[in-house]
Design a protein around this motif. Structure first.
Motif, PDB file in Angstrom:
ATOM      1  N   HIS A 477     -10.908 -49.501  37.659  1.00 30.62           N
ATOM      2  CA  HIS A 477     -11.657 -49.122  36.306  1.00 30.62           C
ATOM      3  C   HIS A 477     -13.135 -48.482  36.670  1.00 30.62           C
ATOM      4  N   ALA A 478     -13.533 -48.720  37.693  1.00 32.60           N
ATOM      5  CA  ALA A 478     -14.932 -48.387  38.148  1.00 32.60           C
ATOM      6  C   ALA A 478     -14.950 -46.730  38.289  1.00 32.60           C
ATOM      7  N   TRP A 479     -13.698 -46.129  38.446  1.00 38.38           N
ATOM      8  CA  TRP A 479     -13.741 -44.592  38.591  1.00 38.38           C
ATOM      9  C   TRP A 479     -12.702 -44.150  37.625  1.00 38.38           C
ATOM     10  N   ALA A 480     -11.625 -44.668  37.255  1.00 37.95           N
ATOM     11  CA  ALA A 480     -10.695 -44.191  36.566  1.00 37.95           C
ATOM     12  C   ALA A 480     -10.799 -44.449  35.058  1.00 37.95           C
ATOM     13  N   SER A 481      -9.959 -43.473  34.191  1.00 38.53           N
ATOM     14  CA  SER A 481     -10.087 -43.712  32.802  1.00 38.53           C
ATOM     15  C   SER A 481      -9.128 -45.247  32.522  1.00 38.53           C
ATOM     16  N   LEU A 512      -8.834 -52.385  29.984  1.00 39.58           N
ATOM     17  CA  LEU A 512      -7.904 -51.744  29.827  1.00 39.58           C
ATOM     18  C   LEU A 512      -8.074 -50.915  28.214  1.00 39.58           C
ATOM     19  N   SER A 513      -8.988 -51.327  27.392  1.00 45.39           N
ATOM     20  CA  SER A 513      -9.256 -50.921  26.177  1.00 45.39           C
ATOM     21  C   SER A 513     -10.662 -50.276  25.792  1.00 45.39           C
ATOM     22  N   ASP A 514     -11.164 -50.033  27.109  1.00 45.32           N
ATOM     23  CA  ASP A 514     -12.612 -49.409  27.174  1.00 45.32           C
ATOM     24  C   ASP A 514     -12.515 -47.854  26.453  1.00 45.32           C
ATOM     25  N   ASP A 515     -11.366 -47.457  26.515  1.00 43.64           N
ATOM     26  CA  ASP A 515     -11.377 -46.037  26.006  1.00 43.64           C
ATOM     27  C   ASP A 515     -10.769 -45.947  24.688  1.00 43.64           C
ATOM     28  N   LEU A 516     -10.526 -47.092  23.790  1.00 44.34           N
ATOM     29  CA  LEU A 516      -9.918 -47.021  22.921  1.00 44.34           C
ATOM     30  C   LEU A 516     -10.835 -47.431  21.415  1.00 44.34           C
ATOM     31  N   HIS A 517     -12.121 -47.574  21.532  1.00 45.78           N
ATOM     32  CA  HIS A 517     -12.896 -47.800  20.369  1.00 45.78           C
ATOM     33  C   HIS A 517     -12.908 -46.762  19.420  1.00 45.78           C
ATOM     34  N   HIS A 518     -12.715 -45.752  20.036  1.00 42.22           N
ATOM     35  CA  HIS A 518     -12.891 -44.572  18.872  1.00 42.22           C
ATOM     36  C   HIS A 518     -11.576 -44.498  18.175  1.00 42.22           C
ATOM     37  N   GLU A 519     -10.526 -45.246  18.500  1.00 42.74           N
ATOM     38  CA  GLU A 519      -9.371 -45.360  17.505  1.00 42.74           C
ATOM     39  C   GLU A 519      -9.058 -46.365  16.660  1.00 42.74           C
ATOM     40  N   CYS A 520     -10.441 -47.248  16.563  1.00 43.46           N
ATOM     41  CA  CYS A 520     -10.127 -48.307  15.841  1.00 43.46           C
ATOM     42  C   CYS A 520     -10.414 -47.734  14.401  1.00 43.46           C
ATOM     43  N   PRO A 521      -9.878 -48.384  13.416  1.00 42.90           N
ATOM     44  CA  PRO A 521      -9.846 -48.004  11.851  1.00 42.90           C
ATOM     45  C   PRO A 521     -11.133 -48.050  11.332  1.00 42.90           C
ATOM     46  N   PRO A 522     -11.708 -47.148  10.546  1.00 49.36           N
ATOM     47  CA  PRO A 522     -13.064 -47.073  10.036  1.00 49.36           C
ATOM     48  C   PRO A 522     -13.628 -48.428   9.502  1.00 49.36           C
TER      49      PRO A 522
END
Length: 544
Positions: A477-481, A512-522
Motif C-alpha cells: 500500500h505504501a507504493w501501489a494503488s 484496500l479502500s483508500d482510493d474509493l472515497h470519491h465513489e461514495c454517494p453524495p
C-alpha cells in the motif's frame, strides 16, 4: 525528435543485454547449451531513461523510502509558473506571443529550499497550460507543525487587509482566489456533477482545527473582506491556502497545505498508475488495416512506451535543457538481494559461457559483499542490511563496502511479493538479522540452523496469525494503488495462503479502500465516521 533518437539508439545500437541468475547459467551449461543469447530476459528500456516505466517506479519507491525514514511529509506545496513574470514578458511583447509559444522560457529551473530533512519534488506537465511543481517537505524537529497555532504561523487562508498590505492583497486577488464556481458559475472547469471538485467555497472558521479525518480546517473568519471577480464577490471561503512570504517573493500561485498522510507522495507519482499523457490517431487501409498488422514477437518495452505517447512543448523544452523532472533528497540507496547462487548476472548475448561465468562480478554482488564486510569488520555487525548504508558506502568499481565519512542517506530493499516464496521470507529476515556473515547465519535462530528462510521466520514469530501477509499488504500500500492492493488480497484468498482471512480483512480494509472515497454517494457525510466506514466496506466488497 530528441526522444525518438534516444529510443532508436536503445533499440538498434545497444548490445543485446540480458540478465539471468547464476544458477540458471550453470544449469544451462551443464545441459550442454553452448549459447547464452537465448537465456534470461532482455533489458530494452532501462530505469535511467527519463519518463520510462522503470524510471517512474524506481523514483516512486525511493520517495517512499524517504517517507519511511522521516515519517509523513509536513508540507505539500504546489508552485505554478506565472506567465506575467517580467522575465517572461520581455520575450513575448516584441513578437506578440503567448507564454505557451515560448516553452523554452517558462520551464526555467527553480527550487524552493527550507530547513528540512528531506524534499520530494516533481515537475508536472499538462497537454495545455503552464508547468507546475509539486513539493513534499519533511521538516526537522524545529520546523514541525504539530498544533493549529503552529499551522497559523506558516499557512494563511484569509484575504489580507488592502490598506495594511496592498501588494499582498493584489497577489491574492490575482493568483490565490478560487472561483467563482458553484451556482455563480456552473460551467467552471472544477464543477463535477454540479459540485466543486475542490470543495469550494469552504466553511467559515474562527480558528484552525482538525476534522474527524485528521485534515486541517484553516482559519477563515467572516471579517468582511472580499475580492470582486467579475460581478461575484469572493470572501475568505474562496481563498486557497498560501504562505505570505512565498507569495510575495515569487508572485505566483503557490498553494501550501499542511500534510499528514502518505497520499501526497502517491499524488506526486500518480502517473505510475495513471500512465503518461496520450493521444491517439489511427490510419487504416481500405481493408481495415489487416495488411499492416504484424504479429508481436514478445514484449517490446519501447513500443509500449511509444503507444499514443504525448509530450507537451513545456516538457520537451525542459528535457532538452536537461533540467530534472524529479528531485529527491537525501539520496536513496537501492539494496539488491538474492537467494544463494541466484544473484543476477548481466551479460552480452553474444558472449560464451566461459567469459560470462569468469567475470569478476560473479560472486561479488552488493549483497554478498555486505556479508563479507561483516566477516572482517566488527563494527559492521551491529547493523541490519537496511541500516548498513547509513554507515558504509558501496564502491561499484572495486566492488566492496567502505566506511562512510559524512552524508545522510536513506536505504531501501527491493520489494518482492509473497508469491516469491523463499525470496520473500529472506527479505523479511533482512529487516531483523544483524551482521550475518553467510546465508546460514540468516537462517540461524537461537543457535539452531533451519533448512529454509520460512522456518526461521516462523521461529522468530514473524509469521504468526498471517502477520506476514498483513505486513505485505501494508508494504504494498505504501507504493501501489488501492486497486493493486485489492488484487493482492484476492490472490492471497484464492491461493489459500491465509489462515485467518477475517483478521487480515479487518486489519487491511482501510488500506484496500483508500482510493474509493470519491465513489461514495453524495449523501454520505465525511464527518460521520461510522457511516463512511460502512459505505467504504461495501464498496471494497463490490470491487473484490
Amino acid at each position: 525528435m530528441a526522444e525518438n533518437t534516444s529510443l532508436n539508439y536503445l533499440r538498434n545500437n545497444q548490445k543485446i543485454l540480458r540478465v539471468s541468475s547464476l544458477t540458471h547459467l550453470y544449469d544451462a551449461q551443464d545441459s550442454g547449451s553452448s549459447e547464452v543469447s537465448n537465456i534470461g530476459n532482455r533489458v530494452v528500456l532501462p530505469s535511467s531513461f527519463t519518463g520510462g516505466a522503470r524510471y517512474m517506479r524506481e523514483n516512486y519507491l525511493d520517495a517512499m523510502a524517504i517517507v519511511r525514514a522521516f515519517g509523513h511529509p509536513d508540507l505539500f506545496i504546489t508552485f505554478t509558473c506565472n506567465p506575467k513574470w517580467p522575465e517572461i514578458l520581455r520575450f513575448l511583447t516584441e513578437d506578440d506571443l503567448k507564454p505557451e509559444d515560448r516553452p523554452d522560457i517558462i520551464t526555467g529551473d527553480e527550487y524552493l529550499f527550507g530547513k528540512s530533512l528531506g524534499v520530494v519534488a516533481v515537475i508536472e506537465f499538462q497537454k495545455r497550460g503552464l508547468p507546475h511543481c509539486h513539493l513534499c517537505l519533511f521538516m526537522d524537529k524545529e520546523g514541525r507543525v504539530p498544533t493549529s497555532a503552529d499551522i497559523d504561523k506558516i499557512i494563511c487562508a484569509e484575504i489580507p487587509d488592502k490598506e495594511e498590505d496592498p501588494d499582498l492583497y493584489s497577489i491574492v486577488a490575482d493568483f490565490i482566489m478560487h472561483g467563482p464556481c458553484g451556482t455563480d458559475h456552473p460551467t467552471c472547469p472544477c464543477m463535477i456533477k454540479y459540485k466543486c471538485s475542490k470543495y469550494f467555497p469552504k466553511e467559515f472558521s474562527n480558528e484552525t482545527h482538525f476534522d474527524g479525518q485528521g485534515f486541517p480546517v484553516y482559519k477563515r473568519r467572516d471579517d468582511g473582506h472580499f475580492i470582486m471577480k467579475g460581478d461575484t464577490p469572493l470572501d475568505n471561503r474562496n481563498v486557497v491556502a498560501y504562505k505570505k512570504q512565498l507569495s510575495k517573493q515569487f508572485q505566483s500561485h503557490i498553494n501550501v497545505e499542511w500534510c499528514n498522510q502518505i497520499g501526497s507522495i502517491k499524488y506526486l507519482f500518480k502517473y505510475i498508475n495513471k500512465g503518461p499523457d496520450r493521444i491517439s490517431v489511427r490510419i487504416e487501409n481500405s481493408d481495415g488495416g489487416k495488411s499492416i498488422q504484424k504479429k508481436k514477437q514478445g514484449k517490446d518495452e519501447i513500443a509500449d512506451y511509444y503507444s499514443c505517447r504525448y509530450i507537451s512543448a513545456c516538457e520537451a523544452a525542459r528535457r532538452l535543457f536537461n533540467f530534472p523532472t524529479i528531485y529527491l533528497t537525501p539520496a536513496v540507496y537501492r539494496l539488491s538481494f538474492h537467494l544463494p547462487n541466484h544473484e543476477p548476472i548481466y551479460y552480452d548475448g553474444e558472449e560464451d559461457f566461459e567469459s560470462v561465468l569468469s567475470k569478476p562480478t560473479v560472486g561479488a554482488s552488493q549483497f554478498i559483499e555486505w556479508m563479507n564486510c561483516n566477516k572482517i569488520d566488527q563494527h559492521a555487525r551491529q547493523y541490519t542490511y537496511l541500516e548498513f548504508p547509513r554507515y558504509y558506502v558501496w564502491n561499484s568499481g572495486p566492488r566492496h563496502w567502505t566506511r562512510r565519512k559524512s552524508q545522510l542517506v536513506v536505504a531501501r530493499i527491493h520489494f518482492v511479493p509473497p508469491k516469491s516464496g523463499e525470496t520473500y521470507y529472506l527479505r523479511i529476515l533482512l529487516n531483523k538479522v544483524k551482521g550475518p556473515t553467510c546465508f546460514e547465519d540468516i537462517r540461524t535462530v537461537n543457535g539452531i540452523l533451519y533448512d529454509t528462510f520460512k522456518e526461521a521466520c516462523y521461529t522468530l514469530g514473524l509469521l504468526d496469525d498471517d502477520r506476514e501477509y498483513v505486513a505485505s499488504i501494508k508494504d504494498t500500500h505504501a507504493w501501489a494503488s488501492g486497486e493493486f492492493c485489492r488484487s493482492l488480497f484476492v490472490s492471497l484468498i484464492t491461493t489459500d495462503s491465509l489462515s485467518f482471512p477475517d483478521c487480515v480483512w479487518n486489519e487491511t480494509c482501510d488500506l484496500l479502500s483508500d482510493d474509493l472515497h470519491h465513489e461514495c454517494p453524495p449523501h454520505v457525510s465525511t464527518t460521520d465516521e461510522a457511516e463512511l466506514k460502512k459505505v467504504l466496506y461495501n464498496l471494497v466488497l463490490s470491487k473484490i
